[in-house]
Motif scaffolding. Sequence first.
Motif, PDB file in Angstrom:
ATOM      1  N   PHE A 117       0.830  -1.204   0.000  1.00 41.59           N
ATOM      2  CA  PHE A 117       0.000   0.000   0.000  1.00 41.59           C
ATOM      3  C   PHE A 117       0.866   1.256   0.000  1.00 41.59           C
ATOM      4  N   LEU A 121       0.704   2.154  -3.889  1.00 43.49           N
ATOM      5  CA  LEU A 121      -0.496   2.989  -3.937  1.00 43.49           C
ATOM      6  C   LEU A 121      -0.246   4.348  -3.299  1.00 43.49           C
ATOM      7  N   VAL A 123       0.119   5.369  -0.345  1.00 39.62           N
ATOM      8  CA  VAL A 123      -0.534   5.739   0.905  1.00 39.62           C
ATOM      9  C   VAL A 123       0.571   6.091   1.893  1.00 39.62           C
ATOM     10  N   ILE A 127      -0.539   6.569   7.768  1.00 38.18           N
ATOM     11  CA  ILE A 127      -1.943   6.189   7.612  1.00 38.18           C
ATOM     12  C   ILE A 127      -2.075   4.681   7.400  1.00 38.18           C
ATOM     13  N   ALA A 131      -3.921   2.045   9.896  1.00 36.98           N
ATOM     14  CA  ALA A 131      -5.013   1.145   9.523  1.00 36.98           C
ATOM     15  C   ALA A 131      -4.628  -0.287   9.890  1.00 36.98           C
ATOM     16  N   ILE A 135      -6.756  -2.699  12.260  1.00 40.18           N
ATOM     17  CA  ILE A 135      -7.265  -3.978  11.764  1.00 40.18           C
ATOM     18  C   ILE A 135      -6.757  -5.115  12.648  1.00 40.18           C
TER      19      ILE A 135
ATOM     20  N   ILE B 332      -8.544   2.487   4.887  1.00 37.62           N
ATOM     21  CA  ILE B 332      -7.799   2.104   3.688  1.00 37.62           C
ATOM     22  C   ILE B 332      -8.615   2.458   2.441  1.00 37.62           C
ATOM     23  N   ILE B 335      -8.717   6.223   1.890  1.00 42.46           N
ATOM     24  CA  ILE B 335      -7.451   6.784   1.436  1.00 42.46           C
ATOM     25  C   ILE B 335      -7.204   6.383  -0.018  1.00 42.46           C
ATOM     26  N   LEU B 336      -7.657   5.177  -0.380  1.00 49.47           N
ATOM     27  CA  LEU B 336      -7.503   4.776  -1.777  1.00 49.47           C
ATOM     28  C   LEU B 336      -8.322   5.689  -2.676  1.00 49.47           C
ATOM     29  N   GLN B 341      -4.832   7.376  -8.972  1.00 48.03           N
ATOM     30  CA  GLN B 341      -5.620   6.703  -9.988  1.00 48.03           C
ATOM     31  C   GLN B 341      -7.069   7.178  -9.971  1.00 48.03           C
TER      32      GLN B 341
END
Lengths: 523, 360
Positions: A117, A121, A123, A127, A131, A135, B332, B335-336, B341
């Motif tokens: 991530f 991605l 992130v 953060i 998460a 989780i 998650i 934030i995505l 994208q």
Amino acid sequence: MIQKLNILLSKNRRLLPLSAAMVLFSIAYIAGAAYLPGMRDSQVFFNLFNQTPYLLVAVVGETLVVISGGIDLSVGGIVALTSTASAALLRIGWDPWVVMLLMLALGTAMGALMGYFITYLKVQPFIATLAGMWIGRGLAYTISNESIAIYDRTYSILARTKILIPGLSNPVTQKGDYITISVVVAMTVFAIAIYIAHYTRFGRTIYSIGGNNGANEQSARLMGLPVDRTKVLVYTFNGFCSALAGIFLSIYTKSGQGLLGNGMELTVIAAVVIGGTSLLGGEGYVFGALFGALITILIQTMIQIQGQLITWWTLIMVGVITLFFISLQSFIANLKIGKTSGNTTSRARRNRKVLCYGGGAAVLVVLAAFAFYGFGSGRSSNVTPACQLKPFRPEQVASLIKDGAVIAYERNGGTNCIDEVYGIYPDGRIVGDNGTQQIEKQVTPEDVETLLSFIDDQRWFTDNIYSTSHIPCRICYHYFLTVAYQGQEKTVEAVDGGTDAPDEYWLITGQLSMILPKFTAAP
Amino acid sequence: MTRYKSPFTWRKVAESRLLFPLVALAVILLIDLMIIPNFFRISFQQGHLFGNLIDILRNSTPVIALAIGMTLVIATGGVDLSVGAIMAIVSSVAALLMNPFVLGTQLEAIKNDPTYSYSPFWVVLVLPMIVATICGLWNGLLVAYGKIQPMVATLILMISGRGIAQLITNSQRIQIFYKPFSYIGNGWLLLPFSLYLVAILYAVSWLVTRRTSIGLFIESVGVNARSSLFSGIDEKKIKLFAYAFCGFCAGIAGMIDTSNISTSDATQLGLNLELDAILAVVIGGTLLGSGGRFSLLASIIGALVMQAVTTSMYAIGVSANSLLAVKGVVVILLILLYSQQVQELVRRITGRAIVKETKS
């Protein structure tokens, strides 16, 4: 002379935080041993390791993450998840080794996922790992809302096996100083991590990524280093370390629950900073993290042994020491290295100097206050609990047992200075007496039988449960528990706040407190 | 001053900072609408409004207060991890002022008297806020003048703050019986009183940041501290202000929470709330780490999103502890939603609309 020293400092300035951590650890230990006779036992030193192998492992992975310029908050979450999941799987009868491997795989997978991530991605580490922490902890609570005890044989063998230290122990009688298997594993992980960090291409890539506010990562990428792969691997490794920490913790506490490792990420990050790793990344030593962790544990141990200060001093001390090390780092980063650095003004330099000295002074003040308030009074009048400890009342307990009670339980001490004796009869009658007040409660005989067989399951009448005693701290309780079951009778005493009593004892008192009647507060 | 009023365009919507938080909130409420009957019902009892929506608003007030302060700090390119600990300190101070029996100075008999407070009420209100602001100033001093990385500088107070809070109350939980104080968190004036409190806080901070140049300065410090220094902005004072204000906001959040549970709870109060606040700001679109442009309103909506998730999970029947896992997944996903994208996709869709608009 000063100039020479300055040059030496400038040349080895990277090593300064590390050596400062080592020096502080030694000073603190020596000072502790000088003031507290309890610290002079060499086993206390090994217990620093024995009690917290999970912290030692967790700082390894976190250090690498921080060096790579990231941060990982998920440590506590993964610890909670792996400990709870392993306890739950062991309860339904899985093979302990399979469980351990599975947990390691789980932690590694979580780490890899977070790394993915973060890297692909984009992130932010803060953060994504936050998460992850939520989780992990949430899943742990989903598995079980309560603590699950572990009765597995392999786990207790792992917890109890003593590796004796040559020279400080007697191999024939199996007595003397020892470390546990977990410590050996933790140290192996340390050695591997040090090797990876300093002697492999992967390790150098980690160092090259971190620092300079992300600009170094860009340069590393332009140099053709496998930045993305390295970042994912670093988080993966930390996931592995966290899972290992979770396994150690479940071995140590012989239980798993969602609350385990609460706030651990903070301790870990503080330990990493104290160990000389810059949170900006790019600088630091895995070896230093060991001392960071040890300093944290040492403070805790000293406060425990001293017995009079409330445990919350640990947090304050850790905070102040972190402040000192951070100001030291920022001061060193600013030391002249041959040439004057262009972009910091002399005023900023002065500020940092002031800050460093200020931080040092703050540490001294707190240490002095600590010494004055804690050690001073501790030495002059020994430990003074909140009240005059009332003596154990063996006659009353004996009369209860003679009367037919199967369990007699006495608890005294605490902030409110209580002294309570309870007797539980096989017909479910429970009587309590705190000197001024008598209470009674009725439970079913089956409840009493369940409790007794639970106590017996903990191998109460074997050497597994043994008496421990020391002067209780201000807010601690002193317990005496007599159990008469199937013709056997045994009294065991213990004091909470210490770490020496067998864990099963606390499981039993926890079960007991659930069915005992409560005294109403004195008017 | 006449303001240029631009016509409504799709581009403005797409570039609005409120778009994504609002979409997130709408999605969550939509899911609630579909699976929870009566989620939107608001009832009127004894002159108060009750309902799930009111619950969301009421329970999110501490996080909203934190998010307002946190927005400014994050906009300067920093972060404040210590707000939860500041809340605990505030709670301890306030409780000690009202009921100092742990110091052995109070008679046990009048402890339960709801009209009795050891210190006058205004001291109970003002002193904890001053303490909170001092905590914020301390963070600001370390960050602005000590040049310590914000995450580390505030980590110090985050760790030791709870210890300090325990020290203040001698590691005991102090119960609060004083009625006027409990009005802060439990009072109702048609709507919960804490909501008005937070609304005032928002109004004041909006005025300070948007009607003076401070907001602009904060953004410029976040975008590039050096160049704003060269253009004559005292970067250090701006940072100091942001952290002090964040401490103040944490103080308000602490007062609300303390009054809500009527106890000083140094270990649990505000635990992990700093993470909620940071997340609220991030959902609100302020960039964590680099700072720059910020929107207070977007952060508040972010806080509401967080609370909406919590409240609807409770309504479904997820237990409080398992809720964390759900929250993690939602984070998650959210934030995505902000990832490049998705952003590009939105831009492409709205881009087409813009082309259409210009054609017509």
